[in-house]
Enzyme design. Structure first.
Site: not given
Lengths: 494, 494
Positions: A258-259, A262, A288
């Protein structure tokens, strides 16, 4: 110095302040000794006050307005307008009020950590109350003609509003709540990954997956924090954190994926926008959409794990010996009927967000008081997820956002997931995603995302970005269809 | 707002900027991804420019001058004067020149790291040249009536000068150079600690020793960097770093003890001075007097190791099995005839500093050109230490200081050691140091140092601090006597 040079200089200073704030904040969340927090909080607030004084100065405003009155390139115009918007919001607040607010949020975040350690909402509640009251007050000063929560929503997702999100969540509610209920009642048994997974070994997995995703230490740094997050210092300086759970082998992995989503957004911004407001203003929904894209549309794809599971299985040979790749896929894609958003599966995830959306909306529209908040939160968890919350750490204390004054952020997670589902369909028309995942060719996926999303940062409005990338307007149905398609098969499979 | 409140506010802002700079710098030295360095360097320079604008503003100067024209407490007067001194130095430079200088130093420090990695001085030399030239230029603008190097020396040690240091080093040279030569010729054999000491285990030792020295994670954080350092963010937020060498079991340990000395100075400042210029202006000589006190007068004391050696020996039972405590003491107190300052024993240490003092003095007095620097450096190492430098990493590239524009800092290490030797004699009149070390009572030593040195920060001049603590003026003989006493016994022992 002419006004174009002045404008360049102002932007340099704004970027410099923002780098300092990002660094102070990252340091605070990761390694800073706790006893220094009140000093840090006080000084960070003072420095934010200096930033406010700087950016709201008459000279800067005059310069921007003068430039805006003349013909400008589309990029320059966007930069000027976004900056003016930031200025107007800050100018509505006095420096003293702003400093007080920043310090209040920082102390509240500190109190949240303590409350979490003690699983005791009463430590955090008075701070939360203060943050909510001060946020309401600050928003009321904006005089932007918007309802408070509309104004907050637009802070995180330009162009959004309660009207927009009401429609969005209505669809989610209609289609997903009943499906979750059916699955809960069916009580499907999934393969279990239960076991003890030593953190040192988990860290080695992190390196492997980071490398697979082409997250490179020369431009990205991985650390640990209570709540995983990502912070883009610059194009070539991104910071991400995860948290480890010895009893859960995939928690840190999916946080990492997930990160990295980003971080890749930050890293793939066009050179010409680095450090500018075009870079800094990428909305939460767009951000997101990428992090959730990586986490779910890539990270929960079998092709991803064809590549990575053998390594994981080998690292934890005792624990995963009897788990085939197919079993592992079932386990990581199971619907988990539990109350923690960060641990949620794709299907229940938007419901976790819906709960927060309704709470925030009620808080700012005045239909929920702070004293009712915990009960409302838990009641909604029961209503949408069918779960009884038995302690604050599994309920109201689970997320960091409110403690930091971030009201209006949560909806962007669900919206981002929805953007992502639509992007996936478009991407698959142009590249073979599974092939890229299986053949270690993340650059193919990166390239598509760079060209369609990352490169231009916040040059366009979020809905424009999605429309340009997908060649049709945003449509929540892609997300609903994806979820129904993926999860109703579980209903048939037994 | 009256001028007292204004002055309070100004000090808050100054402290806030300094916290940001400390954080940015610590981040950069420890974890920051390398590809982001040019962006960071540029923005940090811009922010330093903002700081310069802020602190040299007419309003602040008027406020300080007005307050100084009225009766003030001794503390307030000192704060005002120290701040005015900082302002006058910065005001002599234009903002643009200052920004250029800061960026030049930051890029130079980056180049030094690369040069070190490649053991290639040519990567660093042009940057060093630029830093020296710019430093010369900036100092020339000060118009303080001082010779350039006198002005730089006083930056790090208030009240010092070439005249002061010439006398100091003359004594060192007279007494220590011949002693080192004799010991070198005698070629004493010491017990060997050679072996492989895995870093993970070394880290566990670090925790043990940090805890023994009462360095507490709630107010101090230990990390790693290329060059060990300490940075005090606030009283309850100190950061230190070490570097590990798998082939050297004590290198990281003594770096740790040294840096904890620095951190303890910061931590034991009086609450009333926290964040003020009384806190920030503790001189390098006073700081090093403490770090070198910890490292040598405590850390090389047998009583220290009576407590800690069993643990070390147990941790590395294969490597240290045959090394008794007495052998270990001989090994860590051996005179090492080698060229690296950071690895130096107590006896040769001031000669390493003397070499740097003579180089810096020559560079700024114009008797050594940058092109001659490396040769001069190596020639002096040969002359005072009897060592042939065979590659840049063991010579000119070994220290970070010059790369960061820190000219005039080095002498403070030797001076600090000399302060420390005198403090030790005074301390021993009042407390039983060995007993405290043996009985895990670091608080006894901390308390003495707090009362005599740490609490008042930079409220007094360095020589006043030493005189107050020792009840007699500073005297280099204590240091010379200590060294001769400790090391001439080795001459007799065989």
């Amino acid at each position: 110095m002419n006004e174009i040079q002045m404008w360049e200089n102002y932007q340099q200073v704004i970027a410099a302040y923002n780098l300092a704030f990002a660094t102070l904040s990252y340091d605070d969340e990761t390694i800073a000794p706790r006893d220094g927090s009140s000093y840090r909080n006080e000084k960070i607030a003072v420095l934010k006050g200096e930033y406010l004084s700087f950016i709201t100065s008459d000279e800067i405003i005059a310069c921007i307005q003068s430039l805006l009155s003349k013909p400008q390139s589309m990029v320059e115009q966007r930069k000027l307008q976004l900056t003016l918007k930031e200025i107007n919001q800050l100018k509505a607040v006095s420096k003293e009020e702003y400093i007080t607010y920043v310090e209040c949020c920082r102390n509240s975040s500190e109190a949240w950590k303590k409350a979490k350690e003690n699983n005791d909402y009463s430590i955090f509640k008075p701070h939360l109350k203060e943050v909510i009251e001060q946020t309401k007050h600050l928003v009321s000063l904006r005089n932007d003609g918007l309802l408070p929560y509309d104004s907050l929503l637009a802070d995180y997702e330009e162009g959004s509003s309660m009207e927009f999100y009401d429609k969005f969540f209505e669809k989610i509610k209609t289609h997903i709540v009943p499906l979750v209920k059916k699955l809960r009642e069916k009580n499907i048994q999934y393969p279990s990954l239960e076991g003890v997974y030593p953190i040192e070994q988990q860290k080695m997995i992190m390196e492997k997956i980071a490398s697979y995703l082409q997250f490179n230490p020369s431009w990205g740094y991985l650390s640990q924090s209570v709540h995983p997050f990502s912070s883009g210092f610059s194009k070539n300086d991104t910071r991400i954190t995860v948290r480890y759970d010895e009893s859960d082998v995939t928690s840190a992995i999916f946080a990492l994926i997930h990160e990295i989503g980003h971080a890749t957004v930050e890293h793939q911004i066009g050179d010409e926008y680095e450090g500018s407001i075009i870079h800094r203003s990428i909305t939460s929904g767009i951000h997101e959409s990428q992090s959730r894209f990586y986490e779910n549309y890539l990270g929960k794809n079998k092709s991803f794990w064809k590549n990575n599971y053998p390594y994981l299985q080998n690292m934890f040979s005792n624990q995963l010996n009897d788990i085939s790749l197919d079993d592992f896929m079932k386990a990581i894609n199971q619907v988990k009927h539990q109350s923690i958003r960060l641990e949620a599966d794709e299907l229940t995830y938007p419901l976790h967000i819906l709960i927060r959306y309704e709470c925030e909306k009620g808080l700012f529209n005045g239909t929920i008081s702070i004293d009712e908040l915990e009960d409302t939160f838990n009641r909604l968890i029961k209503e949408y997820l069918g779960i009884e919350v038995t302690n604050p750490n599994e309920g109201i204390l689970q997320d960091i956002h409110w403690s930091e004054g971030e009201f209006g952020y949560f909806p962007a997670y669900a919206l981002g997931s929805s953007y992502g589902a639509q992007l996936l369909v478009s991407m698959k028309k142009e590249i073979v995603v599974e092939q890229a995942l299986e053949n270690n060719q993340m650059e193919v996926i990166h390239e598509w995302l760079k060209n369609h999303i990352h490169h231009d940062g916040a040059l366009y409005l979020p809905l424009e970005i999605i429309e340009k990338a997908c060649k049709e307007p945003f449509n929540v149905s892609y997300y609903i269809d994806y979820l129904i398609d993926k999860y109703s098969s579980s209903l048939l499979s037994e």
